[in-house]
Design a protein around this motif. Structure first.
Motif, PDB file in Angstrom:
ATOM      1  N   ALA A  88       0.832  -1.216   0.000  1.00 12.56           N
ATOM      2  CA  ALA A  88       0.000   0.000   0.000  1.00 12.56           C
ATOM      3  C   ALA A  88       0.858   1.254   0.000  1.00 12.56           C
ATOM      4  O   ALA A  88       2.022   1.238   0.399  1.00 12.56           O
ATOM      5  CB  ALA A  88      -0.910  -0.014   1.228  1.00 12.56           C
ATOM      6  N   ASP A  89       0.267   2.358  -0.425  1.00 14.92           N
ATOM      7  CA  ASP A  89       0.984   3.643  -0.382  1.00 14.92           C
ATOM      8  C   ASP A  89       0.976   4.229   1.018  1.00 14.92           C
ATOM      9  O   ASP A  89       1.966   4.792   1.475  1.00 14.92           O
ATOM     10  CB  ASP A  89       0.341   4.625  -1.369  1.00 14.92           C
ATOM     11  CG  ASP A  89       0.516   4.171  -2.799  1.00 14.92           C
ATOM     12  OD1 ASP A  89       1.678   4.032  -3.235  1.00 14.92           O
ATOM     13  OD2 ASP A  89      -0.481   3.910  -3.491  1.00 14.92           O
ATOM     14  N   VAL A  90      -0.181   4.128   1.700  1.00 14.13           N
ATOM     15  CA  VAL A  90      -0.309   4.669   3.054  1.00 14.13           C
ATOM     16  C   VAL A  90      -0.957   3.602   3.927  1.00 14.13           C
ATOM     17  O   VAL A  90      -1.911   2.946   3.497  1.00 14.13           O
ATOM     18  CB  VAL A  90      -1.174   5.956   3.068  1.00 14.13           C
ATOM     19  CG1 VAL A  90      -1.251   6.550   4.466  1.00 14.13           C
ATOM     20  CG2 VAL A  90      -0.652   6.986   2.073  1.00 14.13           C
ATOM     21  N   VAL A  91      -0.411   3.421   5.131  1.00 13.13           N
ATOM     22  CA  VAL A  91      -0.910   2.373   6.035  1.00 13.13           C
ATOM     23  C   VAL A  91      -1.358   3.019   7.341  1.00 13.13           C
ATOM     24  O   VAL A  91      -0.675   3.901   7.869  1.00 13.13           O
ATOM     25  CB  VAL A  91       0.216   1.344   6.325  1.00 13.13           C
ATOM     26  CG1 VAL A  91      -0.212   0.347   7.404  1.00 13.13           C
ATOM     27  CG2 VAL A  91       0.597   0.607   5.050  1.00 13.13           C
ATOM     28  N   TYR A  92      -2.513   2.573   7.848  1.00 15.44           N
ATOM     29  CA  TYR A  92      -3.008   3.060   9.138  1.00 15.44           C
ATOM     30  C   TYR A  92      -3.179   1.870  10.077  1.00 15.44           C
ATOM     31  O   TYR A  92      -3.492   0.767   9.631  1.00 15.44           O
ATOM     32  CB  TYR A  92      -4.368   3.732   8.989  1.00 15.44           C
ATOM     33  CG  TYR A  92      -4.417   4.819   7.935  1.00 15.44           C
ATOM     34  CD1 TYR A  92      -3.992   6.104   8.224  1.00 15.44           C
ATOM     35  CD2 TYR A  92      -4.886   4.542   6.655  1.00 15.44           C
ATOM     36  CE1 TYR A  92      -4.032   7.101   7.261  1.00 15.44           C
ATOM     37  CE2 TYR A  92      -4.932   5.532   5.690  1.00 15.44           C
ATOM     38  CZ  TYR A  92      -4.498   6.806   5.992  1.00 15.44           C
ATOM     39  OH  TYR A  92      -4.539   7.783   5.033  1.00 15.44           O
ATOM     40  N   GLN A  93      -3.039   2.123  11.359  1.00 14.87           N
ATOM     41  CA  GLN A  93      -3.321   1.087  12.355  1.00 14.87           C
ATOM     42  C   GLN A  93      -4.821   1.077  12.626  1.00 14.87           C
ATOM     43  O   GLN A  93      -5.460   2.141  12.663  1.00 14.87           O
ATOM     44  CB  GLN A  93      -2.542   1.349  13.655  1.00 14.87           C
ATOM     45  CG  GLN A  93      -1.027   1.313  13.472  1.00 14.87           C
ATOM     46  CD  GLN A  93      -0.540   0.031  12.807  1.00 14.87           C
ATOM     47  OE1 GLN A  93      -0.902  -1.073  13.212  1.00 14.87           O
ATOM     48  NE2 GLN A  93       0.285   0.180  11.764  1.00 14.87           N
ATOM     49  N   VAL A  94      -5.377  -0.107  12.833  1.00 18.94           N
ATOM     50  CA  VAL A  94      -6.836  -0.227  12.942  1.00 18.94           C
ATOM     51  C   VAL A  94      -7.404   0.482  14.175  1.00 18.94           C
ATOM     52  O   VAL A  94      -8.570   0.870  14.190  1.00 18.94           O
ATOM     53  CB  VAL A  94      -7.246  -1.725  12.888  1.00 18.94           C
ATOM     54  CG1 VAL A  94      -6.874  -2.454  14.181  1.00 18.94           C
ATOM     55  CG2 VAL A  94      -8.727  -1.875  12.566  1.00 18.94           C
ATOM     56  N   ASP A  95      -6.554   0.678  15.187  1.00 17.88           N
ATOM     57  CA  ASP A  95      -7.056   1.377  16.378  1.00 17.88           C
ATOM     58  C   ASP A  95      -6.695   2.868  16.380  1.00 17.88           C
ATOM     59  O   ASP A  95      -6.960   3.575  17.351  1.00 17.88           O
ATOM     60  CB  ASP A  95      -6.564   0.687  17.667  1.00 17.88           C
ATOM     61  CG  ASP A  95      -5.077   0.404  17.637  1.00 17.88           C
ATOM     62  OD1 ASP A  95      -4.399   0.884  16.686  1.00 17.88           O
ATOM     63  OD2 ASP A  95      -4.587  -0.279  18.543  1.00 17.88           O
ATOM     64  N   ASP A  96      -6.136   3.344  15.261  1.00 25.07           N
ATOM     65  CA  ASP A  96      -5.772   4.764  15.170  1.00 25.07           C
ATOM     66  C   ASP A  96      -6.991   5.566  14.687  1.00 25.07           C
ATOM     67  O   ASP A  96      -7.097   5.935  13.515  1.00 25.07           O
ATOM     68  CB  ASP A  96      -4.582   4.946  14.211  1.00 25.07           C
ATOM     69  CG  ASP A  96      -4.161   6.409  14.119  1.00 25.07           C
ATOM     70  OD1 ASP A  96      -4.676   7.226  14.915  1.00 25.07           O
ATOM     71  OD2 ASP A  96      -3.329   6.719  13.256  1.00 25.07           O
TER      72      ASP A  96
END
Ligand SMILES: Cc1cc2nc3c(=O)[nH]c(=O)nc-3n(C[C@H](O)[C@H](O)[C@H](O)COP(=O)(O)O)c2cc1C
Length: 187
Positions: free
Chosen positions: A61-69
């Motif tokens: 992916a280009d940008v990754v987020y944490q699921v609890d963020d």
């Protein structure tokens, strides 16, 4: 915004391969920017069902987020994107979105996608479905979401799992006008 931003959620239904294939296909297109959220349960299915680690999938992916963020960019309607795909989508995640429960970043981003009237596609994976599941799916469809279970087509005579997965992924990308040239089309 030069590139089309697509938000991808991978939840813990069987079929992590659908989300992974989506990321692989979109990575090849320099007109697309992918924003990825992987649920905790999806971490288990990725491990059970594939040879990849969560890190390997995130690297697609280009940008990754944490699921609890819950403070991540995709949590806000002011972050503009071209739609969200949850692939695969578990019953739990679908049910949360249907009820407006936004306990993690996948359901929050999906809820925001709907309220901003952007395209939301749920590749719902469960069978059989009881009346409660169907009621949630119906509710979401009436709210503008697309319920797109990854049900294989056979008119294209698939000869491998890869072809089956690509067909479902390609048909979802059709809904975003993203041509990835992976669908064997009926003529
Ligand atoms: C190997 C495995 C396969 C699963 N397959 C499904 C499935 O196909 N559909 C589904 O709704 N849940 C499935 N589950 C259960 C979900 O992972 C569970 O409901 C989880 O709470 C979903 O959380 P999430 O939506 O936040 O990812 C599966 C779990 C495991 C470990």
């Amino acid at each position: 915004m030069d590139k089309k931003r697509i938000v991808i959620g991978i939840s813990g239904a069987s079929g992590a391969i659908y989300g992974i294939e989506l990321l692989k296909v979109l990575k090849k297109l320099d007109t697309i920017e992918t924003h990825l959220i992987i649920s905790k349960a999806a971490g288990i299915t990725i491990k059970q069902e594939t040879d990849l680690s969560v890190g390997d999938v995130q690297a697609l992916a280009d940008v990754v987020y944490q699921v609890d963020d819950i403070a991540a960019a995709v949590s806000s309607g002011s972050f503009v994107h071209h739609g969200m795909i949850i692939a695969p989508c578990s019953i739990k995640t679908m049910s949360e979105v249907a009820c407006g429960i936004t306990s993690n970043l996948i359901s929050r981003a999906a809820d925001v996608t709907l309220k901003e009237q952007r395209k939301l596609v749920l590749m719902l994976r469960e069978t059989p479905l009881h009346a409660g599941h169907l009621a949630s799916a119906q509710k979401l469809a009436s709210m503008g979401a697309v319920i797109a279970p990854p049900v294989p087509a056979f008119y294209n005579k698939p000869t491998s799992i890869d072809e089956i997965v690509k067909h479902s992924v390609g048909r979802v990308l059709d809904m975003f006008d993203i041509g990835a040239d992976i669908v064997k089309r009926w003529k």
